[in-house]
Design a protein around this motif. Structure first.
Motif, PDB file in Angstrom:
ATOM      1  N   ILE A 159      -0.114   6.927   2.518  1.00 60.72           N
ATOM      2  CA  ILE A 159      -0.582   7.104   3.901  1.00 60.72           C
ATOM      3  C   ILE A 159      -1.770   8.068   3.853  1.00 60.72           C
ATOM      4  O   ILE A 159      -1.675   9.140   3.256  1.00 60.72           O
ATOM      5  CB  ILE A 159       0.518   7.706   4.793  1.00 60.72           C
ATOM      6  CG1 ILE A 159       1.720   6.768   4.903  1.00 60.72           C
ATOM      7  CG2 ILE A 159      -0.030   8.044   6.173  1.00 60.72           C
ATOM      8  CD1 ILE A 159       1.536   5.594   5.809  1.00 60.72           C
ATOM      9  N   ASP A 160      -2.880   7.665   4.458  1.00 66.57           N
ATOM     10  CA  ASP A 160      -4.050   8.541   4.556  1.00 66.57           C
ATOM     11  C   ASP A 160      -3.790   9.540   5.683  1.00 66.57           C
ATOM     12  O   ASP A 160      -3.627   9.152   6.840  1.00 66.57           O
ATOM     13  CB  ASP A 160      -5.296   7.699   4.856  1.00 66.57           C
ATOM     14  CG  ASP A 160      -6.574   8.532   4.866  1.00 66.57           C
ATOM     15  OD1 ASP A 160      -6.490   9.758   5.098  1.00 66.57           O
ATOM     16  OD2 ASP A 160      -7.659   7.970   4.651  1.00 66.57           O
ATOM     17  N   TYR A 212       4.167   6.807   0.917  1.00 68.75           N
ATOM     18  CA  TYR A 212       4.664   6.142   2.132  1.00 68.75           C
ATOM     19  C   TYR A 212       6.144   6.425   2.390  1.00 68.75           C
ATOM     20  O   TYR A 212       6.544   6.697   3.515  1.00 68.75           O
ATOM     21  CB  TYR A 212       4.428   4.631   2.016  1.00 68.75           C
ATOM     22  CG  TYR A 212       5.079   3.823   3.100  1.00 68.75           C
ATOM     23  CD1 TYR A 212       4.691   3.953   4.425  1.00 68.75           C
ATOM     24  CD2 TYR A 212       6.110   2.926   2.798  1.00 68.75           C
ATOM     25  CE1 TYR A 212       5.302   3.211   5.428  1.00 68.75           C
ATOM     26  CE2 TYR A 212       6.724   2.180   3.794  1.00 68.75           C
ATOM     27  CZ  TYR A 212       6.315   2.331   5.104  1.00 68.75           C
ATOM     28  OH  TYR A 212       6.924   1.604   6.094  1.00 68.75           O
ATOM     29  N   GLU A 266       9.461  12.356   8.180  1.00 66.98           N
ATOM     30  CA  GLU A 266       8.377  11.880   9.042  1.00 66.98           C
ATOM     31  C   GLU A 266       7.649  13.038   9.717  1.00 66.98           C
ATOM     32  O   GLU A 266       6.434  12.970   9.924  1.00 66.98           O
ATOM     33  CB  GLU A 266       8.938  10.907  10.087  1.00 66.98           C
ATOM     34  CG  GLU A 266       9.396   9.591   9.479  1.00 66.98           C
ATOM     35  CD  GLU A 266      10.047   8.656  10.486  1.00 66.98           C
ATOM     36  OE1 GLU A 266      10.264   9.102  11.644  1.00 66.98           O
ATOM     37  OE2 GLU A 266      10.340   7.503  10.123  1.00 66.98           O
ATOM     38  N   GLN A 312       5.421  14.503   6.974  1.00 68.37           N
ATOM     39  CA  GLN A 312       4.353  13.549   6.661  1.00 68.37           C
ATOM     40  C   GLN A 312       3.283  13.514   7.745  1.00 68.37           C
ATOM     41  O   GLN A 312       2.080  13.508   7.450  1.00 68.37           O
ATOM     42  CB  GLN A 312       4.964  12.157   6.468  1.00 68.37           C
ATOM     43  CG  GLN A 312       3.985  11.116   5.948  1.00 68.37           C
ATOM     44  CD  GLN A 312       4.654   9.768   5.777  1.00 68.37           C
ATOM     45  OE1 GLN A 312       5.235   9.229   6.708  1.00 68.37           O
ATOM     46  NE2 GLN A 312       4.579   9.215   4.576  1.00 68.37           N
ATOM     47  N   SER A 313       3.714  13.507   8.990  1.00 69.51           N
ATOM     48  CA  SER A 313       2.750  13.417  10.091  1.00 69.51           C
ATOM     49  C   SER A 313       1.891  14.672  10.209  1.00 69.51           C
ATOM     50  O   SER A 313       0.778  14.618  10.738  1.00 69.51           O
ATOM     51  CB  SER A 313       3.491  13.175  11.408  1.00 69.51           C
ATOM     52  OG  SER A 313       4.334  14.276  11.710  1.00 69.51           O
ATOM     53  N   LYS A 359      -3.933   8.195   9.206  1.00 67.10           N
ATOM     54  CA  LYS A 359      -2.520   7.791   9.318  1.00 67.10           C
ATOM     55  C   LYS A 359      -2.331   6.298   9.039  1.00 67.10           C
ATOM     56  O   LYS A 359      -1.356   5.690   9.482  1.00 67.10           O
ATOM     57  CB  LYS A 359      -1.934   8.146  10.702  1.00 67.10           C
ATOM     58  CG  LYS A 359      -2.051   9.622  11.071  1.00 67.10           C
ATOM     59  CD  LYS A 359      -1.405  10.523  10.028  1.00 67.10           C
ATOM     60  CE  LYS A 359      -1.579  11.995  10.350  1.00 67.10           C
ATOM     61  NZ  LYS A 359      -1.103  12.883   9.265  1.00 67.10           N
ATOM     62  N   LYS A 360      -3.259   5.720   8.276  1.00 69.44           N
ATOM     63  CA  LYS A 360      -3.146   4.308   7.884  1.00 69.44           C
ATOM     64  C   LYS A 360      -2.717   4.207   6.421  1.00 69.44           C
ATOM     65  O   LYS A 360      -2.969   5.100   5.625  1.00 69.44           O
ATOM     66  CB  LYS A 360      -4.488   3.591   8.080  1.00 69.44           C
ATOM     67  CG  LYS A 360      -4.898   3.463   9.539  1.00 69.44           C
ATOM     68  CD  LYS A 360      -6.225   2.721   9.666  1.00 69.44           C
ATOM     69  CE  LYS A 360      -6.633   2.577  11.131  1.00 69.44           C
ATOM     70  NZ  LYS A 360      -7.949   1.909  11.269  1.00 69.44           N
ATOM     71  N   ARG A 361      -2.082   3.093   6.092  1.00 68.93           N
ATOM     72  CA  ARG A 361      -1.650   2.873   4.699  1.00 68.93           C
ATOM     73  C   ARG A 361      -2.829   2.436   3.843  1.00 68.93           C
ATOM     74  O   ARG A 361      -3.684   1.655   4.286  1.00 68.93           O
ATOM     75  CB  ARG A 361      -0.521   1.846   4.654  1.00 68.93           C
ATOM     76  CG  ARG A 361       0.756   2.363   5.284  1.00 68.93           C
ATOM     77  CD  ARG A 361       1.881   1.359   5.224  1.00 68.93           C
ATOM     78  NE  ARG A 361       2.327   1.097   3.858  1.00 68.93           N
ATOM     79  CZ  ARG A 361       3.426   0.409   3.563  1.00 68.93           C
ATOM     80  NH1 ARG A 361       4.173  -0.073   4.532  1.00 68.93           N
ATOM     81  NH2 ARG A 361       3.761   0.204   2.311  1.00 68.93           N
ATOM     82  N   GLN A 395       0.874  -1.179   0.000  1.00 71.48           N
ATOM     83  CA  GLN A 395       0.000   0.000   0.000  1.00 71.48           C
ATOM     84  C   GLN A 395       0.914   1.232   0.000  1.00 71.48           C
ATOM     85  O   GLN A 395       1.556   1.533   1.003  1.00 71.48           O
ATOM     86  CB  GLN A 395      -0.903  -0.009   1.230  1.00 71.48           C
ATOM     87  CG  GLN A 395      -1.881  -1.189   1.254  1.00 71.48           C
ATOM     88  CD  GLN A 395      -2.603  -1.321   2.588  1.00 71.48           C
ATOM     89  OE1 GLN A 395      -1.967  -1.420   3.632  1.00 71.48           O
ATOM     90  NE2 GLN A 395      -3.924  -1.339   2.553  1.00 71.48           N
TER      91      GLN A 395
END
Length: 714
Positions: free
Chosen positions: A329-330, A417, A405, A408-409, A334-336, A326
């Protein structure tokens, strides 16, 4: 590569060995002996064209030898369960048994190691070089694996115990301490034998569609492979002789000085060969990567010229082509997730490096969240995806990882990803076709994957989500609706100014970094407003650069209560970014010098920012004057010369007319700076003051503001 790649000349095999012998300080043979020997070996090579996929067999050999040399102390991945060996073993088991018997018999009879190796080559004359080597290793693994299997289980298995006695294993194991150096020497040699074998097989597996013998690295390697195969098979014979000696004569079997020296010399020789082959293999892989990159780049160009039913082909080509992971990242959960979440939607690709600023992220997030809050009309129709562009040749350091990171966060939209998913060919395409030059861009794809705007970041800065669906056509439409008014400059930044506009007040927007000019300007402006009895508000909007100096000016303005300021530096950044975006938007649309009066005023303001202070005077929404510090302040200072016109003309027109007289006398230079990181730089520009074609210079500049840590680019 085809089985048994042809050598350019039979002599190449033994000529190549000369280079290896030279690097072998303690050569086991003289160079002339080595040449004769390699002539013999190359003379046995007569492949019949049969294709043997030796990779599964090599995996099996590797599994046996690793478990034997580690004596079952390590957990190893069981690759043998992943491969169907049955048909392969049926075809090769007879040959493997013959080699195994040949090695054992010759070892017992004391046959010379070279003669034994030559006899194996004669047995394998019709096989390719890689097949000869792997079959010989398989034969060795059969005997060596049996030896260690019995050693590992004889104490708990009666059958194994009986067989072990015949092999003198209990006696050998009792004296394992004294035999440890010998086994270490054998294991070290086995390790380098396997490394060479893997390297030889990797050369065989190189894709012939991307590399041929015309590539120097490959032709050089192929010339050395006969030598590499010979010395690896010769090492097999030496190791087998050691094991045979132990099992026939027991622990009392002593190794002569010559034999001990042979094991270490063979390991040294094979390491030299391995180093050369690995160097050539790395060059071959680089060549293949370059060829594939060119192919992928052209495929991408062709893909964007085609018509598609949805955007999946395009997104897979840009982000990740396979379905095994996958790749996104949503941002909300925060899920793939898979790329399917973007199917048939307008997709905004936010492309940037790791140096994207917090200001940019803050404003983008604000616009994105506002569009999500104002109903569902836009919610399900467009998605943003961050494409991080990182140089693959740069080591992925901990600071880079932390920065990635952190960005991204903080993003509420979809993100790739990991930067490594973006191929080099895609990065090249983004740079060459989409003109990415480190400054963030926002490429818009429609639901069919077609590019409908090469960079919507400009219109998003100017009009926010009102620019949906972010196409170039929408951009042109918005410009047609726009007029030169104060809202164009401050909309979406500060509601206080919008209230002043509604109240019909006179408003001075001003900037610059000269605090003395700021003092004179604000005090004179306030005095003139009081004398003319007009309601006046002033707001300081800084400069597009020199952030540290601007903060000092702001502190002085606040302390001396000279005017209203924007305390949040992000608001100042956004003001100037929107102005620059207006210029870049027109450049992108190809309408930079189309004699648009509004564009001329925007260009003036950007130019004034580079050349000292400036001020814009408006009466409510209507802009009265957009002037440089050298004309605006004198207009205020000379109020007594035009104050009599205020009752008839009004304050705004009287100010405008007197400013125009001074402007005709004083013409400050106009200047525009375009960073090389800007995707599209105009070839020519017309001066907004005199309409002449401007001169073009290259400038090196450092303002010492907010530098990105060097560690991100090391």
């Amino acid at each position: 590569m085809a089985s048994g790649l042809p050598l350019r000349h039979p002599a190449q095999g033994f000529n190549a060995s000369q280079q290896l012998i030279k690097s072998d300080r303690g050569g086991m043979l003289t160079m002339s002996d080595d040449n004769v020997m390699m002539k013999q070996i190359v003379g046995t090579h007569a492949p019949d064209g049969r294709e043997v996929d030796v990779t599964p067999l090599l995996h099996l050999v590797e599994d046996i030898l690793k478990r034997a040399t580690l004596q079952a102390h390590a957990e190893l991945e069981d690759k043998t369960q992943q491969i169907n060996f049955v048909s392969m073993i049926d075809a090769l088991t007879y040959t493997i048994d013959r080699i195994s018997c040949e090695i054992a018999y010759k070892a017992l009879s004391g046959t010379d190691a070279h003669a034994t190796t030559l006899s194996i080559f004669n047995m394998l004359t019709s096989y390719s070089w890689d097949a000869k080597l792997v079959l010989t290793l398989a034969a060795f693994a059969l005997n060596y694996g049996e030896f260690w299997l019995l050693a590992q289980i004889y104490s708990s298995n009666q059958l194994a115990k009986s067989m072990a006695i015949l092999r003198q294993l209990p006696n050998i194991m009792e004296h394992s301490g004294s035999l440890k150096p010998r086994f270490e020497a054998i294991n070290n040699l086995i390790k380098v034998m396997m490394d060479v074998a893997r390297c030889v097989v990797q050369f065989k597996d190189l894709p012939s569609s991307y590399i041929s013998n015309e590539v120097t690295a490959l032709s050089t390697a192929m010339a050395h492979i006969p030598t590499a195969v010979y010395w690896t098979m010769r090492s097999v014979v030496a190791c087998a002789a050691q094991i045979t000696g132990l099992t026939t004569m027991g622990h009392e079997f002593s190794v002569s000085t010559t034999e001990a020296w042979e094991l270490s010399t063979l390991a040294h020789k094979l390491n030299n060969i391995l180093e050369l082959l690995r160097k050539q293999l790395a060059t071959c892989y680089q060549h293949i990567d370059e060829r594939r990159s060119i192919e992928t780049f052209q495929m991408l160009k062709n893909l964007f010229e085609m018509i598609h039913i949805d955007n999946m082909k395009v997104l897979k080509a840009l982000i990740y082509a396979k379905d095994d992971i996958q790749p996104l990242i949503d941002g909300s959960s925060k899920k793939r997730v898979h790329l399917d979440v973007l199917r048939r939607k307008n997709v905004l690709l936010l492309i940037s490096g790791l140096d994207i600023s917090n200001d940019e992220l803050s404003i983008l997030e604000q616009i994105y969240n506002e569009s999500r809050q104002h109903g569902t009309r836009l919610d399900n129709q467009y998605e943003v995806v961050w494409i991080p562009v990182v140089d693959h040749s740069v080591h992925w350091s901990d600071p880079m990882k932390d920065r990635f990171e952190s960005i991204q966060s903080a993003m509420p939209w979809f993100t790739v990803y990991h930067p490594s998913l973006i191929e080099m060919a895609v990065i090249r395409f983004i740079k060459e076709v989409w003109h990415f030059r480190n400054k963030p861009i926002l490429v818009v794809l429609d639901p069919q994957g077609k590019v409908v705007c090469p960079n919507a970041l400009h219109m998003m800065w100017i009009w926010g989500s009102n620019a949906f669906p972010f196409t170039s056509l929408r951009e042109e439409s918005l410009w047609r609706e726009e007029t030169w008014r104060l809202e164009l400059l401050v909309d979406g930044i500060d509601p206080v100014i919008l209230n002043w506009i509604k109240e019909g007040k006179y408003i001075f927007l001003y900037g610059g970094d000269d605090i003395e000019w700021v003092r004179k300007f604000t005090k004179t402006a306030r005095a003139v407003a009081q004398a003319a009895r007009v309601p006046l508000e002033m707001v300081y909007v800084g400069k597009s650069s020199k952030r540290d100096k601007i903060q000092r000016v702001m502190a002085t303005i606040t302390m001396e209560k000279l005017s209203y300021i924007w305390e949040d530096l992000t608001m100042i950044w956004f003001f100037w970014t929107r102005l620059e975006s207006m210029l870049y938007s027109k450049i992108q649309l190809g309408k930079l010098d189309d004699h648009d009066p509004m564009m001329q005023e925007i260009k003036k303001l950007l130019s004034y920012d580079r050349e000292g202070g400036w001020a814009v005077l408006s009466n409510g929404s209507n802009v009265v004057v957009n002037g440089h510090s050298t004309t605006v302040l004198p207009t205020l200072v000379e109020y007594d010369l035009w104050k009599d016109q205020v009752p008839d003309k009004g304050f705004d027109l009287a100010f405008h007319d007197h400013h125009l007289k001074l402007h005709d006398i004083s013409h400050p230079c106009c200047r525009f700076d375009f960073p090389m990181t800007t995707g599209r730089i105009p070839h020519t520009m017309k001066c907004p003051e005199c309409n002449r074609t401007m001169e073009k210079f290259s400038t090196f500049l450092c303002c010492h503001d907010e530098t990105i840590p060097d560690v991100l680019f090391q």
